[in-house]
Every structure is written in C-alpha cells, then in structure tokens.
Design a protein around this motif. Structure first.
Motif, PDB file in Angstrom:
ATOM      1  N   ILE A 120      71.637 -15.906  10.519  1.00  0.00           N
ATOM      2  CA  ILE A 120      73.069 -16.670  10.749  1.00  0.00           C
ATOM      3  C   ILE A 120      72.885 -18.150  11.012  1.00  0.00           C
ATOM      4  O   ILE A 120      73.432 -18.723  10.416  1.00  0.00           O
ATOM      5  N   ASN A 121      71.428 -18.025  10.819  1.00  0.00           N
ATOM      6  CA  ASN A 121      71.200 -19.579  10.909  1.00  0.00           C
ATOM      7  C   ASN A 121      70.044 -19.854   9.431  1.00  0.00           C
ATOM      8  O   ASN A 121      69.701 -21.132   9.676  1.00  0.00           O
ATOM      9  N   GLY A 122      70.776 -19.306   8.762  1.00  0.00           N
ATOM     10  CA  GLY A 122      70.077 -19.245   6.996  1.00  0.00           C
ATOM     11  C   GLY A 122      68.308 -19.844   7.213  1.00  0.00           C
ATOM     12  O   GLY A 122      67.873 -19.729   6.382  1.00  0.00           O
ATOM     13  N   ASN A 123      67.845 -18.334   7.964  1.00  0.00           N
ATOM     14  CA  ASN A 123      66.629 -18.559   7.338  1.00  0.00           C
ATOM     15  C   ASN A 123      65.743 -17.404   7.143  1.00  0.00           C
ATOM     16  O   ASN A 123      66.732 -16.087   7.232  1.00  0.00           O
ATOM     17  N   ILE A 124      65.345 -17.168   6.436  1.00  0.00           N
ATOM     18  CA  ILE A 124      65.106 -15.846   5.459  1.00  0.00           C
ATOM     19  C   ILE A 124      63.527 -15.385   5.578  1.00  0.00           C
ATOM     20  O   ILE A 124      62.844 -16.414   6.193  1.00  0.00           O
ATOM     21  N   ALA A 125      63.409 -14.657   5.085  1.00  0.00           N
ATOM     22  CA  ALA A 125      62.055 -13.613   5.674  1.00  0.00           C
ATOM     23  C   ALA A 125      61.820 -12.486   4.343  1.00  0.00           C
ATOM     24  O   ALA A 125      63.232 -11.973   4.028  1.00  0.00           O
ATOM     25  N   ALA A 126      60.217 -12.013   4.836  1.00  0.00           N
ATOM     26  CA  ALA A 126      60.061 -10.722   3.714  1.00  0.00           C
ATOM     27  C   ALA A 126      59.573 -10.028   4.473  1.00  0.00           C
ATOM     28  O   ALA A 126      57.931 -10.596   4.954  1.00  0.00           O
ATOM     29  N   ALA A 127      59.074  -9.223   4.254  1.00  0.00           N
ATOM     30  CA  ALA A 127      57.631  -7.698   4.784  1.00  0.00           C
ATOM     31  C   ALA A 127      57.385  -6.120   3.559  1.00  0.00           C
ATOM     32  O   ALA A 127      58.736  -5.997   2.865  1.00  0.00           O
ATOM     33  N   THR A 128      56.887  -6.642   3.121  1.00  0.00           N
ATOM     34  CA  THR A 128      56.791  -4.947   2.469  1.00  0.00           C
ATOM     35  C   THR A 128      55.638  -4.481   2.725  1.00  0.00           C
ATOM     36  O   THR A 128      54.688  -4.656   3.684  1.00  0.00           O
ATOM     37  N   SER A 129      55.556  -2.770   2.602  1.00  0.00           N
ATOM     38  CA  SER A 129      54.413  -2.312   3.488  1.00  0.00           C
ATOM     39  C   SER A 129      54.479  -0.807   2.574  1.00  0.00           C
ATOM     40  O   SER A 129      55.168  -1.267   1.866  1.00  0.00           O
ATOM     41  N   THR A 130      52.873  -0.566   2.349  1.00  0.00           N
ATOM     42  CA  THR A 130      52.542   0.815   1.367  1.00  0.00           C
ATOM     43  C   THR A 130      51.134   1.200   1.309  1.00  0.00           C
ATOM     44  O   THR A 130      50.097   1.131   2.495  1.00  0.00           O
ATOM     45  N   GLY A 131      51.268   2.188   1.182  1.00  0.00           N
ATOM     46  CA  GLY A 131      49.466   3.238   0.859  1.00  0.00           C
ATOM     47  C   GLY A 131      49.125   2.569  -0.484  1.00  0.00           C
ATOM     48  O   GLY A 131      47.897   3.534  -0.345  1.00  0.00           O
ATOM     49  N   GLY A 132      49.376   1.923  -0.697  1.00  0.00           N
ATOM     50  CA  GLY A 132      49.065   2.033  -2.747  1.00  0.00           C
ATOM     51  C   GLY A 132      49.426   2.327  -3.456  1.00  0.00           C
ATOM     52  O   GLY A 132      50.220   3.176  -3.380  1.00  0.00           O
ATOM     53  N   MET A 133      48.276   3.015  -4.377  1.00  0.00           N
ATOM     54  CA  MET A 133      48.475   3.285  -5.415  1.00  0.00           C
ATOM     55  C   MET A 133      47.372   5.370  -4.934  1.00  0.00           C
ATOM     56  O   MET A 133      46.396   4.767  -5.080  1.00  0.00           O
TER      57      MET A 133
END
Ligand code: ASP
Length: 335
Positions: free
Chosen positions: A190-203
């Motif tokens: 709601i404050n206009g702050n953004i974020a990203a997250a990613t998680s994987t075991g890969g290939m």
C-alpha cells in the motif's frame, strides 16, 4: 498509493496435454491459491511487499508439488541443491543463496543473508554454515525425497542432459502428472514499495555445482521501486546471458516503456534469440502487474495474482473492490 498487488508463478516447462488432468489443475489451484492468499493477507494488513513475497514463497517451498524447497529436483549426484533470492525495490537490498542443501526454506536463508550477513550472495557449504548460525530450519535428506522427482531424474541421469522439471517425461504411474516448477512472487504494497522473490531446485540432473538464474540479482530476480519487480522461470542459462529481469527494468527506466511492453520485449524478442525458454511475472510501483511466457510450443506457465484497491488503509477494502484472478484464467498451456 492505494492499490496493492501480489502475483506468483509456479514455473515453466513442457508437459504433455494428456497429463493435464482435472486432479492436476486442482492441485495447482490449491497450492497456488494458498500461497497467493498468504502473501495477500500480509499486504491486506498493511504489511510490506518484501514480507508478502517471502510468505508466499515459504508456502510453495513447503509444498512437495513445486520445484523449490521440499519438492526440489535431483542433481546428477542424486541430491537437492537449491537456489533462492529476494530483493526489496524500496532499498535495493538483496539476499541470495545458491547450491544450499537440507535448508527447509531457502527463501528464509536468502532473507537472512540480506538482513544479517553484510553480503548479498552466499553459496554451498558457507551458506549452509550461515544457515546453522542463524538458526534456519534444516531437514534431513528424506524430507526432500519425492518419487516423481526421482523418476524424472532416472529418465535422464545416465545422459549429459539436464532439464526444466516440467520437461522430463517419465513412465511413472504413481505421479504421472505432478511436474511443477520453480516458484516466484512479486508484490506491491500500500505504500508503493515493491519486491521480488524466487526459489528453485534448479534443473533436473544439473552437475558441477551448476547455478541457474534464480539467485542471480538482475537475471532471475530483481526489484526497484523506480521501475519493476520481476521473477523469472525457465532455462536459467539464457536468462543469465540476457540479464533478463534487469533488462526489463532498464527498458522501463531508460526507454520509458511500461511494464507490459518491457516484459514483452525481453521474453518474446530478446530471449528467443538466445533460444531461451520460459517466462516472467512483474509488478510496478503503481500496482500494475503483468505476466509473459513465450508463445513457442511446449511451454507451461502457471500463475495467479490478486489485487485490491483503492483503499484508505489496512482493512478498509470492500470485497466488491477486490479482484481475484483465478488460476483457471491464467494457466497457460501451450503444447
Ligand atoms: N530458472 C531455473 C533454473 O534455471 C529453473 C526453472 O525456472 O524452472 O535453475
């Protein structure tokens, strides 16, 4: 700022149409819905985007159906080596881990790296040592075993091939359909702050300590309040070479493109030139969101998003103003 948004994805790859059953869709829907609801609840209570994406990813890492945390794929050596990253668009702080083993929630470890390590990116044994020091929850090897991942690995373990987890077809009758992927989340609070997250075991069947795009800031994961928050999934080598998520940000910052056009340029123009397979999700600081997956044959991309607004503050959102974009509307199956 009044609009807040969360979008998550469950990976890209190839799956045969005959394996897309009602049960499979239901399992996807349930897993993704729980995760998106968890992240959305954080935003709805006025919480920060960085906490929303972390909360959503933890749910997916705990779900054995997805290639992250518990459901991670097997390496050439028959173990799980996991990658994860998280980034705050408000501060440009980031944390990432690569090749970690036995960590229940790699995204929690990445967050610890961001907050308490004085570093950005830890790998292998050192990252595991840091996990122990910080009291991050570990699990025994058995926790990460799943028959369908094992069968995927068996299908290619004696070759030099490695594959997106969706892309290995097996003869397993027990779990013929459960080929789910890398997980990612992007959010605007709601404050206009953004974020990203990613998680994987890969290939599946990766070797030599291979690291994909997921934990590399600017490739598989990136966030900057000035432009966008992006989480990618696909053949990591090409996303690394394309510096994919930062490129979206650059197109917005330097060329003045909007989120959708910038993502389209990277996913459908730049990545195909490198024969990169996959897609991405993104939000901007106005709460707009977009997803893009290549229209090339042989792709599966699963996402769901939730957006609400306008509102004057936490808890003041009328249900009529809430928009739920369901998995059914957005499961992209191209065979
Ligand atoms: N991008 C991931 C990697 O290359 C895999 C995926 O998205 O499924 O490790």
């Amino acid at each position: 700022m009044s609009k807040f948004t969360i979008v998550i994805h469950g990976g890209a790859g190839t799956i045969l149409r005959e394996h897309m059953t009602g049960d499979l869709e239901a399992a996807y829907t349930e897993g993704l819905k729980t995760a998106v609801d968890t992240g959305f609840a954080v935003l709805e209570q006025g919480g920060a985007a960085i906490n929303a994406v972390k909360a959503a990813i933890v749910v997916l890492e705990d779900n054995i159906l997805f290639n992250a945390g518990r459901g991670s794929v097997f390496t050439k050596k028959g173990v799980q080596e996991m990658d994860a990253a998280i980034m705050s668009g408000a501060t440009l702080e980031a944390g990432a881990v690569a090749g970690v083993r036995n960590v229940r929630n790699p995204i929690m470890l990445a967050t610890e790296v961001m907050l308490h390590s004085n570093h950005v990116f830890l790998s292998g044994k050192g990252a595991n040592d840091f996990a122990i020091k910080q009291g991050i929850k570990l699990e025994p090897d058995e926790y990460f075993f799943s028959q369908f991942r094992y069968d995927q690995w068996q299908a290619i373990r004696h070759s030099d091939d490695y594959a997106l987890d969706h892309s290995v077809q097996t003869n397993s009758n027990e779990f013929p359909d459960k080929k789910f992927g890398t997980v990612g989340a992007v959010a605007c609070d709601i404050n206009g702050n953004i974020a990203a997250a990613t998680s994987t075991g890969g290939m599946t069947n990766k070797k030599y300590g291979r690291i994909g795009d997921t934990p590399i800031i600017g490739s598989g994961t990136y966030a900057n309040n000035k432009t966008c928050a992006i989480s990618c999934t696909g053949h990591g080598e090409m996303f690394i070479r394309a510096v994919a998520s930062y490129d979206v940000s650059c197109l917005m910052e330097y060329k003045g493109m909007n989120l959708e056009d910038a993502m389209n340029e990277v996913v459908n123009v730049k990545l195909p030139k490198l024969e990169g397979e996959g897609g991405m999700i993104g939000v901007d600081a106005d709460g707009n969101w977009s997803l893009n997956v290549q229209s090339a044959p042989g792709g599966l991309f699963i996402e769901t998003g939730r957006q609400a607004g306008p509102c004057d503050g936490p808890g003041e959102i009328g249900s009529s103003q809430r928009r739920l974009r369901s998995v059914e509307e957005h499961v992209g199956l191209r065979l």
